[in-house]
Design a protein around this motif. Structure first.
Motif, PDB file in Angstrom:
ATOM      1  N   LEU A   3      49.661  24.351   7.614  1.00  0.00           N
ATOM      2  CA  LEU A   3      50.766  24.840   8.431  1.00  0.00           C
ATOM      3  C   LEU A   3      50.246  25.709   9.568  1.00  0.00           C
ATOM      4  O   LEU A   3      49.158  26.289   9.488  1.00  0.00           O
ATOM      5  N   TYR A   5      50.545  28.865  11.165  1.00  0.00           N
ATOM      6  CA  TYR A   5      50.993  30.258  11.148  1.00  0.00           C
ATOM      7  C   TYR A   5      50.524  30.927  12.429  1.00  0.00           C
ATOM      8  O   TYR A   5      49.325  31.106  12.635  1.00  0.00           O
ATOM      9  N   GLU A  52      58.246  27.556   5.287  1.00  0.00           N
ATOM     10  CA  GLU A  52      57.102  26.734   4.892  1.00  0.00           C
ATOM     11  C   GLU A  52      57.548  25.355   4.404  1.00  0.00           C
ATOM     12  O   GLU A  52      56.975  24.325   4.804  1.00  0.00           O
TER      13      GLU A  52
END
Length: 258
Positions: A3, A5, A52
């Motif tokens: 992911l 971030y 998420e």
């Protein structure tokens, strides 16, 4: 799947991502009292979990996103009667959200979804006002405050995934949030406390009582700072609950990107 971030990336990676991504999630939650058994960061963890899960699902559809730095303070005055609670003025929340949205848009992330684990209506109104202020300065901005809580819990879309008798009143530190911490951060859960917590379904009257002038959770019927059935929490049902909640966020993201 890795992911994106924002707070973990360097500027080189952000610049590369700008070419194929305009969607940003802002996880949000206060440092707020959640019963005698859950950490004060519970809503923060909830907002991050939603972001998420939604980001993973959208990536599989070919929609990239970034997860912005979580906002870890909100307007949360109704729990000021318990030790450790931290609350911001609504004006501060509005100004903060305006600045965050403008900063994200400046970097090219102008489709924005706030996934808040905190359902306080006054805080939500302050966030939306921040959106409006930001849009007035940068018309490219399209921002939404996720309605996952209104639909998933109050509206009953996730009811089948609950063990407790009244999932629609599981509004704070109950089965859902206890299950999340049990699933993701078990070291922060006080199970000895959980075992002794009887169901509290005074959440049925929560928003009515606040509208009538109740100043805090004690006056609203939650002397131990929870609404719902913490002891009904299980990892497997929490996983299903957050799967349903994140599906709602995904739907909102698709609509936002149209």
């Amino acid at each position: 799947m890795s992911l994106n971030y924002l707070f973990k990336m360097n500027s080189t990676k952000v610049k590369a991502l700008q070419k194929e991504c305009s969607l940003a999630f802002i996880p949000m939650g206060p440092t707020e009292v959640h019963g005698p058994h859950l950490p004060l960061a519970t809503d923060i963890f909830s907002g991050l979990e939603l972001a998420e899960r939604a980001a993973v699902k959208l990536e599989k559809e070919g929609i990239k996103s970034i997860i912005a730095t979580p906002v870890t303070y909100c307007h949360a005055d109704v729990t000021n009667c318990f030790p450790g609670n931290t609350s911001l003025r609504t004006e501060t929340v509005t100004a903060m959200m305006e600045d965050i949205c403008l900063s994200l848009a400046r970097a090219g992330f102008y489709h924005i979804i706030v996934t808040s684990g905190h359902a306080d209506p006054s805080n939500a109104d302050a966030v939306v006002k921040g959106f409006e202020n930001a849009k007035a300065k940068d018309p490219r901005i399209k921002a939404v405050y996720s309605k996952w809580f209104d639909r998933g819990i109050v509206g009953g879309e996730a009811s089948e995934a609950f063990n407790g008798a009244h999932p629609e009143w599981d509004l704070h530190a109950g089965e859902s949030e206890t299950g999340l911490i049990m699933m993701k951060y078990p070291e922060l859960l006080d199970m000895d406390q959980v075992k002794g917590l009887e169901p509290n379904y005074e959440g049925e009257h929560l928003f009515q009582r606040i509208g009538e002038g109740a100043k805090d959770f004690i006056e609203c019927g939650a002397p131990n700072a929870y609404f719902g059935s913490p002891a009904a929490a299980r990892v497997e049902t929490a996983d299903r609950q957050y799967d349903i909640f994140s599906d709602i966020v995904v739907e909102e993201a698709r609509d936002l990107m149209k």
